[in-house]
Write a protein that holds these residues in place. Structure first.
Motif, PDB file in Angstrom:
ATOM      1  N   ARG A 283       0.814  -1.210   0.000  1.00 37.57           N
ATOM      2  CA  ARG A 283       0.000   0.000   0.000  1.00 37.57           C
ATOM      3  C   ARG A 283       0.846   1.258   0.000  1.00 37.57           C
ATOM      4  O   ARG A 283       0.350   2.350  -0.269  1.00 37.57           O
ATOM      5  CB  ARG A 283      -0.922   0.020   1.222  1.00 37.57           C
ATOM      6  N   SER A 284       2.116   1.117   0.362  1.00 40.77           N
ATOM      7  CA  SER A 284       2.994   2.278   0.460  1.00 40.77           C
ATOM      8  C   SER A 284       3.869   2.372  -0.776  1.00 40.77           C
ATOM      9  O   SER A 284       4.233   1.366  -1.385  1.00 40.77           O
ATOM     10  CB  SER A 284       3.862   2.171   1.717  1.00 40.77           C
ATOM     11  N   LEU A 291      17.114  -1.291   8.560  1.00 41.42           N
ATOM     12  CA  LEU A 291      18.159  -0.579   9.279  1.00 41.42           C
ATOM     13  C   LEU A 291      17.898   0.920   9.354  1.00 41.42           C
ATOM     14  O   LEU A 291      18.620   1.648  10.020  1.00 41.42           O
ATOM     15  CB  LEU A 291      19.522  -0.835   8.605  1.00 41.42           C
ATOM     16  N   ASN A 292      16.854   1.374   8.650  1.00 40.44           N
ATOM     17  CA  ASN A 292      16.523   2.794   8.634  1.00 40.44           C
ATOM     18  C   ASN A 292      15.099   2.961   9.146  1.00 40.44           C
ATOM     19  O   ASN A 292      14.136   2.708   8.420  1.00 40.44           O
ATOM     20  CB  ASN A 292      16.658   3.337   7.200  1.00 40.44           C
ATOM     21  N   LEU A 293      14.967   3.366  10.404  1.00 37.37           N
ATOM     22  CA  LEU A 293      13.642   3.453  11.012  1.00 37.37           C
ATOM     23  C   LEU A 293      12.774   4.521  10.374  1.00 37.37           C
ATOM     24  O   LEU A 293      11.554   4.471  10.454  1.00 37.37           O
ATOM     25  CB  LEU A 293      13.779   3.720  12.511  1.00 37.37           C
ATOM     26  N   SER A 294      13.382   5.507   9.707  1.00 40.68           N
ATOM     27  CA  SER A 294      12.581   6.552   9.073  1.00 40.68           C
ATOM     28  C   SER A 294      11.771   6.003   7.905  1.00 40.68           C
ATOM     29  O   SER A 294      10.763   6.592   7.515  1.00 40.68           O
ATOM     30  CB  SER A 294      13.488   7.687   8.585  1.00 40.68           C
ATOM     31  N   SER A 295      12.191   4.869   7.332  1.00 36.51           N
ATOM     32  CA  SER A 295      11.444   4.277   6.225  1.00 36.51           C
ATOM     33  C   SER A 295      10.235   3.502   6.707  1.00 36.51           C
ATOM     34  O   SER A 295       9.474   2.983   5.899  1.00 36.51           O
ATOM     35  CB  SER A 295      12.355   3.341   5.417  1.00 36.51           C
ATOM     36  N   LEU A 296      10.041   3.412   8.032  1.00 32.71           N
ATOM     37  CA  LEU A 296       8.942   2.634   8.580  1.00 32.71           C
ATOM     38  C   LEU A 296       7.772   3.503   9.015  1.00 32.71           C
ATOM     39  O   LEU A 296       6.830   3.005   9.612  1.00 32.71           O
ATOM     40  CB  LEU A 296       9.442   1.829   9.794  1.00 32.71           C
ATOM     41  N   ARG A 297       7.828   4.792   8.697  1.00 29.91           N
ATOM     42  CA  ARG A 297       6.781   5.684   9.194  1.00 29.91           C
ATOM     43  C   ARG A 297       5.410   5.313   8.655  1.00 29.91           C
ATOM     44  O   ARG A 297       4.410   5.399   9.354  1.00 29.91           O
ATOM     45  CB  ARG A 297       7.121   7.127   8.819  1.00 29.91           C
ATOM     46  N   GLY A 298       5.346   4.873   7.413  1.00 27.31           N
ATOM     47  CA  GLY A 298       4.051   4.544   6.841  1.00 27.31           C
ATOM     48  C   GLY A 298       3.599   3.127   7.096  1.00 27.31           C
ATOM     49  O   GLY A 298       2.502   2.754   6.706  1.00 27.31           O
ATOM     50  N   GLN A 299       4.450   2.309   7.742  1.00 27.63           N
ATOM     51  CA  GLN A 299       4.105   0.913   7.955  1.00 27.63           C
ATOM     52  C   GLN A 299       3.371   0.792   9.289  1.00 27.63           C
ATOM     53  O   GLN A 299       3.978   0.633  10.335  1.00 27.63           O
ATOM     54  CB  GLN A 299       5.370   0.052   7.926  1.00 27.63           C
ATOM     55  N   THR A 300       2.055   0.856   9.265  1.00 25.97           N
ATOM     56  CA  THR A 300       1.282   1.034  10.491  1.00 25.97           C
ATOM     57  C   THR A 300       1.009  -0.264  11.235  1.00 25.97           C
ATOM     58  O   THR A 300       1.244  -0.348  12.434  1.00 25.97           O
ATOM     59  CB  THR A 300      -0.050   1.714  10.159  1.00 25.97           C
TER      60      THR A 300
END
Length: 371
Positions: A283-284, A291-300
């Motif tokens: 969906r994203s 290793l990059n937590l900023s890439s997980l912002r949309g993974q709810t």
């Protein structure tokens, strides 16, 4: 029932390490399943290497697991060598599967040339992959000789990650069916099997040690150093940690010296986490890098399932501590992981999307591309 202050035991090194390891392995299993799915999309010739469960297959898993449990309960001594050999082969390929992405990553970062070596079983082998395969054989061989609990955990973790990556759940309907069946399976074999079979079947099988074929071969050939080879070894079907993890004493051979958690208690919730992570990813439009937590912002949904898993694991260990009795971990882990996902998706009116699964999203995207 122990007093509640006994729960301070959960803050000791062994329980803390067990919980952190289980949470990390479940999290890593979901990400490895996602990256493996991307690899299959790029190499469609290998799509048959993963199994997507349907309803009948999901029902067969607890039935086959029950048959296997009874078989090992009654015939473990006869089957132990076969189980050890089968586990050894599975561990080698699981280690190779888990370490391959790291080797490829470092090769690309360092700009190393990795020449083609050979082709085996429809897969091309490079020189680095050949060396990695030999390293995996060496690790498993060391485990066979020593039977050390650290190597046992490493092999068990790799088998868990490989299983979650290759056995997939297509939608929340199959997820709920599988988890609810295994929920009942775990409760029955831990709480009620003693009434029918005279012993706790789950605990009896989990705590048995298998005969080491390496010791038997060395004994028959009268090889030197026989005393250094473990006669019996724990199969990597669970992760174990000595209760005196930071103590000075060396843990003995008694299973009471160790805390343990079955691979199924990580793999089954890991399959659910892998599904919701793949669902979020499809969906994203952003790529996911563990290793990059900023890439997980949309993974709810992954962030509701993972804390739920941690809470369920803490409750399971706390219940075992207070009752001094083995507990079916899935009794706590299934509601704490599946429940939040269903509740949040219902609130967001996305439950039917989860119910139909990722195939519906793929079809919708294909229609958008056509337009």
């Amino acid at each position: 029932m122990e007093p509640l202050w006994k729960l301070i035991y959960l803050f000791e090194p062994a329980p803390l390490t067990l919980m952190l390891t289980a949470i990390t392995v479940t999290f890593a299993s979901a990400f490895r399943a996602l990256t493996h799915g991307k690899e299959m999309e790029r190499n469609r010739d290998f799509s048959e290497s993963s199994i997507t469960l349907d309803g009948p297959q999901a029902l067969m898993i607890p039935l086959m697991s029950s048959c296997s449990l009874l078989l090992m309960f009654y015939l473990f001594s006869s089957l132990s060598q076969f189980l050890t050999i089968f586990t050894t082969a599975a561990a080698v390929f699981s280690l190779f599967f888990c370490f391959s992405p790291f080797v490829a990553y470092f090769n690309s970062k360092l700009g190393l040339v990795d020449p083609f070596l050979s082709r085996c079983c429809a897969m091309s082998f490079t020189r680095t992959q050949g060396l990695l395969f030999l390293v995996c054989i060496g690790i498993v061989g060391t485990w066979l000789v020593t039977g050390h609990w650290v190597l046992n955990n490493l092999l068990g973790i790799s088998i868990c990650i490989a299983f979650v990556s290759h056995v997939r759940l297509p939608n929340i309907k199959i997820c709920a069916l599988l988890l609810c069946c295994l929920f009942l399976y775990d409760i029955f074999w831990v709480y009620f099997s003693e009434r029918l079979f005279g012993a706790n079947v789950m605990v009896a099988v989990a705590t048995q040690k298998a005969s080491n074929p390496v010791h038997m071969v060395a004994n028959s050939l009268s090889l030197p150093g026989l005393q250094l080879i473990a006669k019996k070894i724990e199969l990597p079907v669970k992760i174990v940690f000595p209760r005196n993890l930071l103590g000075g004493d060396i843990p003995g051979s008694n299973s009471a010296d160790f805390m343990m958690l079955g691979l199924g208690d990580m793999a089954i919730p890991g399959m659910l986490l892998a599904f919701v992570l793949c669902f979020d990813h499809q969906r994203s439009k952003e790529s996911i890098n563990p290793l990059n937590l900023s890439s997980l912002r949309g993974q709810t949904y992954i962030w509701y399932a993972l804390p739920g898993y941690a809470i369920g694991l803490v409750v399971a260990l706390a219940t075992g501590t207070l009752t001094h009795a083995p507990q079916p971990a899935l009794l706590f882990l299934v509601p704490s992981t599946l429940g939040p996902i269903i509740f949040i998706s219902w609130i967001r009116k996305e439950f039917m999307l989860l119910w139909e699964g990722t195939e519906t999203i793929s079809k919708d995207k294909d229609r958008e591309l056509e337009v």
